[in-house]
Motif scaffolding. Structure first.
Motif, PDB file in Angstrom:
ATOM      1  N   THR A  67      26.994  53.224  37.751  1.00 15.47           N
ATOM      2  CA  THR A  67      27.301  53.174  36.161  1.00 15.47           C
ATOM      3  C   THR A  67      27.815  54.696  35.924  1.00 15.47           C
ATOM      4  O   THR A  67      27.050  55.384  36.433  1.00 15.47           O
ATOM      5  CB  THR A  67      25.952  52.750  35.294  1.00 15.47           C
ATOM      6  N   LEU A  68      28.851  54.627  35.284  1.00 18.19           N
ATOM      7  CA  LEU A  68      29.657  55.839  35.003  1.00 18.19           C
ATOM      8  C   LEU A  68      29.049  56.538  33.829  1.00 18.19           C
ATOM      9  O   LEU A  68      28.119  55.953  33.119  1.00 18.19           O
ATOM     10  CB  LEU A  68      31.031  55.630  34.673  1.00 18.19           C
ATOM     11  N   ASN A  69      29.467  57.952  33.402  1.00 18.41           N
ATOM     12  CA  ASN A  69      28.825  58.622  32.247  1.00 18.41           C
ATOM     13  C   ASN A  69      29.088  58.007  30.921  1.00 18.41           C
ATOM     14  O   ASN A  69      28.320  58.051  30.001  1.00 18.41           O
ATOM     15  CB  ASN A  69      29.291  59.803  32.213  1.00 18.41           C
ATOM     16  N   CYS A  70      30.100  57.056  31.044  1.00 20.58           N
ATOM     17  CA  CYS A  70      30.585  56.357  29.796  1.00 20.58           C
ATOM     18  C   CYS A  70      29.597  55.039  29.598  1.00 20.58           C
ATOM     19  O   CYS A  70      30.097  54.264  28.634  1.00 20.58           O
ATOM     20  CB  CYS A  70      32.080  55.920  29.795  1.00 20.58           C
ATOM     21  N   SER A  71      29.072  54.545  30.506  1.00 17.90           N
ATOM     22  CA  SER A  71      28.135  53.566  30.768  1.00 17.90           C
ATOM     23  C   SER A  71      28.783  52.177  31.030  1.00 17.90           C
ATOM     24  O   SER A  71      28.094  51.244  31.113  1.00 17.90           O
ATOM     25  CB  SER A  71      27.329  53.219  29.285  1.00 17.90           C
ATOM     26  N   HIS A  72      29.987  52.415  31.581  1.00 16.93           N
ATOM     27  CA  HIS A  72      30.849  51.174  32.107  1.00 16.93           C
ATOM     28  C   HIS A  72      30.205  51.044  33.716  1.00 16.93           C
ATOM     29  O   HIS A  72      29.912  52.032  34.233  1.00 16.93           O
ATOM     30  CB  HIS A  72      32.277  51.303  32.178  1.00 16.93           C
ATOM     31  N   SER A  73      30.310  49.742  34.121  1.00 23.72           N
ATOM     32  CA  SER A  73      29.662  49.532  35.445  1.00 23.72           C
ATOM     33  C   SER A  73      30.479  48.996  36.479  1.00 23.72           C
ATOM     34  O   SER A  73      31.426  48.121  35.942  1.00 23.72           O
ATOM     35  CB  SER A  73      28.318  48.880  35.683  1.00 23.72           C
ATOM     36  N   PHE A  74      30.649  49.419  37.764  1.00 24.00           N
ATOM     37  CA  PHE A  74      31.523  48.790  38.555  1.00 24.00           C
ATOM     38  C   PHE A  74      30.806  48.631  39.986  1.00 24.00           C
ATOM     39  O   PHE A  74      29.829  49.236  40.447  1.00 24.00           O
ATOM     40  CB  PHE A  74      32.755  49.749  38.808  1.00 24.00           C
ATOM     41  N   CYS A  75      31.519  47.911  40.890  1.00 20.21           N
ATOM     42  CA  CYS A  75      31.114  48.023  42.358  1.00 20.21           C
ATOM     43  C   CYS A  75      31.155  49.460  42.899  1.00 20.21           C
ATOM     44  O   CYS A  75      32.229  50.020  42.411  1.00 20.21           O
ATOM     45  CB  CYS A  75      31.914  47.028  43.258  1.00 20.21           C
ATOM     46  N   LYS A  86      42.422  58.074  40.168  1.00 27.02           N
ATOM     47  CA  LYS A  86      42.145  58.519  38.789  1.00 27.02           C
ATOM     48  C   LYS A  86      40.971  58.676  38.908  1.00 27.02           C
ATOM     49  O   LYS A  86      40.003  57.990  38.997  1.00 27.02           O
ATOM     50  CB  LYS A  86      42.718  57.513  37.780  1.00 27.02           C
ATOM     51  N   GLU A  87      40.633  59.810  38.115  1.00 26.56           N
ATOM     52  CA  GLU A  87      39.365  60.378  37.774  1.00 26.56           C
ATOM     53  C   GLU A  87      38.791  59.923  36.393  1.00 26.56           C
ATOM     54  O   GLU A  87      38.373  60.616  35.437  1.00 26.56           O
ATOM     55  CB  GLU A  87      39.090  61.882  37.943  1.00 26.56           C
ATOM     56  N   GLU A  88      39.282  58.705  35.758  1.00 30.94           N
ATOM     57  CA  GLU A  88      38.873  58.242  34.530  1.00 30.94           C
ATOM     58  C   GLU A  88      38.374  56.847  34.585  1.00 30.94           C
ATOM     59  O   GLU A  88      38.801  56.016  35.467  1.00 30.94           O
ATOM     60  CB  GLU A  88      40.174  58.349  33.426  1.00 30.94           C
ATOM     61  N   CYS A  89      37.649  56.276  33.730  1.00 28.57           N
ATOM     62  CA  CYS A  89      37.021  55.162  33.650  1.00 28.57           C
ATOM     63  C   CYS A  89      38.156  54.131  33.483  1.00 28.57           C
ATOM     64  O   CYS A  89      39.070  54.102  32.517  1.00 28.57           O
ATOM     65  CB  CYS A  89      35.916  54.718  32.447  1.00 28.57           C
ATOM     66  N   ILE A  96      35.808  60.548  34.238  1.00 25.85           N
ATOM     67  CA  ILE A  96      34.371  60.495  34.836  1.00 25.85           C
ATOM     68  C   ILE A  96      33.844  61.721  35.395  1.00 25.85           C
ATOM     69  O   ILE A  96      34.498  62.596  36.041  1.00 25.85           O
ATOM     70  CB  ILE A  96      34.848  59.606  36.313  1.00 25.85           C
ATOM     71  N   ARG A  97      32.668  61.786  34.807  1.00 22.50           N
ATOM     72  CA  ARG A  97      31.726  62.995  35.048  1.00 22.50           C
ATOM     73  C   ARG A  97      30.723  63.015  35.851  1.00 22.50           C
ATOM     74  O   ARG A  97      30.161  63.669  36.605  1.00 22.50           O
ATOM     75  CB  ARG A  97      31.418  63.835  33.876  1.00 22.50           C
ATOM     76  N   SER A  98      30.086  61.512  35.860  1.00 26.18           N
ATOM     77  CA  SER A  98      28.785  61.195  36.582  1.00 26.18           C
ATOM     78  C   SER A  98      29.195  59.650  36.974  1.00 26.18           C
ATOM     79  O   SER A  98      29.688  58.953  36.376  1.00 26.18           O
ATOM     80  CB  SER A  98      27.556  61.531  36.080  1.00 26.18           C
ATOM     81  N   ASP A 147      26.151  55.750  49.365  1.00 30.32           N
ATOM     82  CA  ASP A 147      25.017  56.410  50.108  1.00 30.32           C
ATOM     83  C   ASP A 147      25.030  57.980  49.912  1.00 30.32           C
ATOM     84  O   ASP A 147      24.058  58.712  49.867  1.00 30.32           O
ATOM     85  CB  ASP A 147      24.836  55.861  51.305  1.00 30.32           C
ATOM     86  N   ASP A 148      26.399  58.564  50.062  1.00 28.88           N
ATOM     87  CA  ASP A 148      26.495  59.987  50.103  1.00 28.88           C
ATOM     88  C   ASP A 148      26.540  60.555  48.790  1.00 28.88           C
ATOM     89  O   ASP A 148      26.314  61.762  48.791  1.00 28.88           O
ATOM     90  CB  ASP A 148      27.877  60.362  50.711  1.00 28.88           C
ATOM     91  N   LEU A 149      26.456  59.830  47.890  1.00 28.75           N
ATOM     92  CA  LEU A 149      26.709  60.415  46.233  1.00 28.75           C
ATOM     93  C   LEU A 149      25.220  60.611  45.923  1.00 28.75           C
ATOM     94  O   LEU A 149      24.404  59.913  46.130  1.00 28.75           O
ATOM     95  CB  LEU A 149      26.968  59.397  45.330  1.00 28.75           C
ATOM     96  N   SER A 150      24.690  61.765  45.253  1.00 28.26           N
ATOM     97  CA  SER A 150      23.245  61.969  44.761  1.00 28.26           C
ATOM     98  C   SER A 150      23.228  61.135  43.455  1.00 28.26           C
ATOM     99  O   SER A 150      24.350  60.734  43.081  1.00 28.26           O
ATOM    100  CB  SER A 150      23.290  63.753  44.425  1.00 28.26           C
ATOM    101  N   SER A 151      22.119  61.343  43.178  1.00 31.34           N
ATOM    102  CA  SER A 151      22.053  60.258  41.706  1.00 31.34           C
ATOM    103  C   SER A 151      22.713  60.509  40.658  1.00 31.34           C
ATOM    104  O   SER A 151      23.391  59.727  39.996  1.00 31.34           O
ATOM    105  CB  SER A 151      20.419  60.504  41.201  1.00 31.34           C
ATOM    106  N   ILE A 152      23.236  61.877  40.347  1.00 33.37           N
ATOM    107  CA  ILE A 152      24.072  62.263  39.384  1.00 33.37           C
ATOM    108  C   ILE A 152      25.016  63.531  39.950  1.00 33.37           C
ATOM    109  O   ILE A 152      24.754  64.391  40.504  1.00 33.37           O
ATOM    110  CB  ILE A 152      23.301  62.515  38.210  1.00 33.37           C
ATOM    111  N   GLN A 153      26.484  62.990  39.682  1.00 34.11           N
ATOM    112  CA  GLN A 153      27.439  63.822  40.068  1.00 34.11           C
ATOM    113  C   GLN A 153      27.960  64.447  38.775  1.00 34.11           C
ATOM    114  O   GLN A 153      28.626  63.256  38.137  1.00 34.11           O
ATOM    115  CB  GLN A 153      28.309  63.632  41.110  1.00 34.11           C
ATOM    116  N   SER A 154      28.055  65.758  38.726  1.00 28.73           N
ATOM    117  CA  SER A 154      28.694  66.061  37.213  1.00 28.73           C
ATOM    118  C   SER A 154      29.621  67.354  37.707  1.00 28.73           C
ATOM    119  O   SER A 154      29.311  67.977  38.555  1.00 28.73           O
ATOM    120  CB  SER A 154      27.709  66.448  36.373  1.00 28.73           C
ATOM    121  N   VAL A 155      30.690  67.562  36.845  1.00 26.72           N
ATOM    122  CA  VAL A 155      31.572  68.830  36.990  1.00 26.72           C
ATOM    123  C   VAL A 155      31.435  69.639  35.593  1.00 26.72           C
ATOM    124  O   VAL A 155      31.216  68.726  34.452  1.00 26.72           O
ATOM    125  CB  VAL A 155      32.892  68.237  37.248  1.00 26.72           C
TER     126      VAL A 155
END
Length: 181
Positions: A67-75, A86-89, A96-98, A147-155
């Motif tokens: 689930t992205l910071n905008c609340s949309h979900s994807f595989c 692209k770095e956008e939903c 995409i910030r997280s 698996d490499d991603l932490s729970s939340i990634q933000s910039v």
């Protein structure tokens, strides 16, 4: 016995037979209502699975949902591939910030699939195998995986500052504050 008594006894027997038939039909009706309710529930599960729990990139049920910071979900795999371009939903085009793994969605899908046809379950198993193979290939090449991603990634959206401290203005819509966890 008189003819009236015989007639009364015959009517009594017919009444009892009709009452038995009515009770049997009532049981049948209740059973069919239960079947209809089960069919409606299965149809609702299918509807939710097909319309709400599908990745809009691959059009399959979520596999390792994110689930992205905008609340949309994807595989996870789909959004990782998307983010290479692209770095956008893909839905709302918000930056995409997280992204956060959503184990709840995965568990929900698995539980719902238990009650659906074997064909649907087999298709899901095939997709899981394919994605697992892709994940192995990606991890061997050094690409990131979920698996490499932490729970939340933000910039931070403030490019003039390298710190992750909140600004004095605080968290606003124009200047949001993000923390790397």
């Amino acid at each position: 016995m008189s003819q009236q008594q015989e007639l009364a006894a015959a009517l009594s027997r017919q009444r009892k037979e009709l009452e038995d038939i009515i009770r049997a039909k009532d049981r049948e009706l209740e059973e069919s209502k239960g079947k209809v309710q089960m069919e409606e529930t299965a149809a609702q599960f299918t509807d939710v699975l097909e319309n709400e729990l599908q990745c809009s990139i691959c059009s399959e049920h979520f596999i390792e949902a994110v689930t992205l910071n905008c609340s949309h979900s994807f595989c996870c795999h789909c959004i990782l591939e998307w983010r290479k371009r692209k770095e956008e939903c893909p839905i709302c085009r918000q930056t995409i910030r997280s992204q956060t793994r959503s184990v709840v969605l995965d568990n929900c899908i698995e539980r719902m699939l238990e009650s659906l046809s074997e064909t649907v379950r087999d298709r899901r198993q095939q997709l899981l195998k394919e994605r697992k193979a892709l994940k192995s290939t990606l991890s061997e090449s050094g690409s990131s995986s979920c698996d490499d991603l932490s729970s939340i990634q933000s910039v931070s959206t403030d490019s003039s500052s390298d710190t992750e401290e909140p600004s004095e203005e605080g968290d606003t819509e124009e200047n949001p504050v993000y923390y790397i966890i």
